[in-house]
Design a protein around this motif. Structure first.
Motif, PDB file in Angstrom:
ATOM      1  N   VAL A   5       0.839  -1.202   0.000  1.00 21.30           N
ATOM      2  CA  VAL A   5       0.000   0.000   0.000  1.00 21.30           C
ATOM      3  C   VAL A   5       0.873   1.250   0.000  1.00 21.30           C
ATOM      4  CG1 VAL A   5      -1.678   1.308   1.351  1.00 21.30           C
ATOM      5  CG2 VAL A   5      -1.958  -1.163   1.071  1.00 21.30           C
ATOM      6  N   LEU A   6       1.913   1.239   0.807  1.00 23.22           N
ATOM      7  CA  LEU A   6       2.828   2.382   0.860  1.00 23.22           C
ATOM      8  C   LEU A   6       3.513   2.588  -0.494  1.00 23.22           C
ATOM      9  CD1 LEU A   6       4.150   4.597   2.536  1.00 23.22           C
ATOM     10  CD2 LEU A   6       5.906   2.954   3.164  1.00 23.22           C
ATOM     11  N   ALA A   7       3.952   1.516  -1.129  1.00 22.87           N
ATOM     12  CA  ALA A   7       4.606   1.627  -2.435  1.00 22.87           C
ATOM     13  C   ALA A   7       3.635   2.170  -3.481  1.00 22.87           C
ATOM     14  CB  ALA A   7       5.144   0.260  -2.858  1.00 22.87           C
ATOM     15  N   LEU A   8       2.383   1.720  -3.431  1.00 29.41           N
ATOM     16  CA  LEU A   8       1.387   2.224  -4.378  1.00 29.41           C
ATOM     17  C   LEU A   8       1.093   3.701  -4.149  1.00 29.41           C
ATOM     18  CD1 LEU A   8      -1.096  -0.776  -4.556  1.00 29.41           C
ATOM     19  CD2 LEU A   8       0.473   0.019  -6.326  1.00 29.41           C
ATOM     20  N   LEU A   9       1.015   4.120  -2.906  1.00 33.24           N
ATOM     21  CA  LEU A   9       0.783   5.536  -2.603  1.00 33.24           C
ATOM     22  C   LEU A   9       1.937   6.406  -3.085  1.00 33.24           C
ATOM     23  CD1 LEU A   9      -0.822   5.398   0.951  1.00 33.24           C
ATOM     24  CD2 LEU A   9      -1.911   6.084  -1.176  1.00 33.24           C
ATOM     25  N   VAL A  10       3.152   5.961  -2.882  1.00 33.40           N
ATOM     26  CA  VAL A  10       4.314   6.712  -3.344  1.00 33.40           C
ATOM     27  C   VAL A  10       4.331   6.776  -4.876  1.00 33.40           C
ATOM     28  CG1 VAL A  10       6.847   6.678  -3.479  1.00 33.40           C
ATOM     29  CG2 VAL A  10       5.696   6.287  -1.289  1.00 33.40           C
ATOM     30  N   ALA A  11       4.016   5.658  -5.524  1.00 34.73           N
ATOM     31  CA  ALA A  11       3.988   5.645  -6.985  1.00 34.73           C
ATOM     32  C   ALA A  11       2.897   6.571  -7.509  1.00 34.73           C
ATOM     33  CB  ALA A  11       3.769   4.221  -7.488  1.00 34.73           C
ATOM     34  N   TYR A  12       1.731   6.568  -6.866  1.00 36.08           N
ATOM     35  CA  TYR A  12       0.643   7.437  -7.290  1.00 36.08           C
ATOM     36  C   TYR A  12       1.029   8.899  -7.125  1.00 36.08           C
ATOM     37  CZ  TYR A  12      -3.891   9.732  -7.460  1.00 36.08           C
ATOM     38  OH  TYR A  12      -4.918  10.561  -7.781  1.00 36.08           O
ATOM     39  N   ALA A  13       1.643   9.244  -5.998  1.00 37.78           N
ATOM     40  CA  ALA A  13       2.062  10.636  -5.773  1.00 37.78           C
ATOM     41  C   ALA A  13       3.081  11.068  -6.830  1.00 37.78           C
ATOM     42  CB  ALA A  13       2.638  10.788  -4.374  1.00 37.78           C
ATOM     43  N   GLY A  14       4.008  10.195  -7.165  1.00 40.13           N
ATOM     44  CA  GLY A  14       4.987  10.516  -8.207  1.00 40.13           C
ATOM     45  C   GLY A  14       4.342  10.697  -9.560  1.00 40.13           C
ATOM     46  N   TRP A  15       3.369   9.846  -9.871  1.00 41.54           N
ATOM     47  CA  TRP A  15       2.662   9.956 -11.132  1.00 41.54           C
ATOM     48  C   TRP A  15       1.902  11.269 -11.219  1.00 41.54           C
ATOM     49  CZ3 TRP A  15      -2.736   9.985 -11.880  1.00 41.54           C
ATOM     50  CH2 TRP A  15      -3.140   9.943 -13.211  1.00 41.54           C
ATOM     51  N   ARG A  16       1.245  11.686 -10.117  1.00 34.10           N
ATOM     52  CA  ARG A  16       0.499  12.951 -10.101  1.00 34.10           C
ATOM     53  C   ARG A  16       1.433  14.139 -10.323  1.00 34.10           C
ATOM     54  NH1 ARG A  16      -4.565  13.742 -10.935  1.00 34.10           N
ATOM     55  NH2 ARG A  16      -4.420  15.568  -9.655  1.00 34.10           N
ATOM     56  N   LEU A  17       2.594  14.111  -9.665  1.00 32.91           N
ATOM     57  CA  LEU A  17       3.557  15.203  -9.855  1.00 32.91           C
ATOM     58  C   LEU A  17       4.034  15.258 -11.304  1.00 32.91           C
ATOM     59  CD1 LEU A  17       5.671  14.911  -6.607  1.00 32.91           C
ATOM     60  CD2 LEU A  17       4.117  16.764  -7.224  1.00 32.91           C
ATOM     61  N   TRP A  18       4.302  14.106 -11.894  1.00 31.44           N
ATOM     62  CA  TRP A  18       4.757  14.054 -13.271  1.00 31.44           C
ATOM     63  C   TRP A  18       3.661  14.543 -14.215  1.00 31.44           C
ATOM     64  CZ3 TRP A  18       2.976  10.579 -17.150  1.00 31.44           C
ATOM     65  CH2 TRP A  18       3.702  10.628 -18.328  1.00 31.44           C
ATOM     66  N   LYS A  19       2.429  14.119 -13.969  1.00 32.35           N
ATOM     67  CA  LYS A  19       1.306  14.520 -14.817  1.00 32.35           C
ATOM     68  C   LYS A  19       1.067  16.029 -14.719  1.00 32.35           C
ATOM     69  CE  LYS A  19      -3.502  13.624 -15.688  1.00 32.35           C
ATOM     70  NZ  LYS A  19      -4.674  13.935 -14.951  1.00 32.35           N
ATOM     71  N   ASP A  20       1.115  16.587 -13.508  1.00 30.84           N
ATOM     72  CA  ASP A  20       0.908  18.020 -13.331  1.00 30.84           C
ATOM     73  C   ASP A  20       2.032  18.835 -13.976  1.00 30.84           C
ATOM     74  OD1 ASP A  20      -1.431  17.544 -12.016  1.00 30.84           O
ATOM     75  OD2 ASP A  20      -0.569  17.741 -10.007  1.00 30.84           O
TER      76      ASP A  20
END
Length: 89
Positions: A5-20
């Motif tokens: 869950v922690l790895a998925l949350l970190v990956a999601y946060a990174g993806w959001r930053l990249w997308k923005d």
């Protein structure tokens, strides 16, 4: 399970930053002509179509030839609006 869950949350946060960072619209190169059109209408570089139309309406109320304005000013405002909205001239 917690590590997953922690790895998925970190990956999601990174993806959001990249997308923005990419933005939602492809970036068009800013030309002198587009900058002059934005300056004429008094809108910013991130103005949407509604803001461009509102600025055009506001300025045309004063510049329209039927209301004492000049043909050249009205023509320039129309050309600026068309350029910024991507209409063919």
């Amino acid at each position: 399970m917690a590590k997953l869950v922690l790895a998925l949350l970190v990956a999601y946060a990174g993806w959001r930053l990249w997308k923005d960072a990419l933005g939602t619209e492809p970036k068009r190169p800013e030309t002198a002509e587009r900058k002059a059109a934005r300056d004429l209408l008094g809108v910013g570089p991130r103005a949407n179509a509604e803001a461009i139309r509102a600025a055009h309406r506001r300025l045309m109320a004063e510049a329209h030839p039927d209301h004492g304005g000049s043909d050249n000013r009205a023509r320039a405002l129309n050309a600026a609006r068309d350029l910024l909205l991507g209409r063919a001239a």
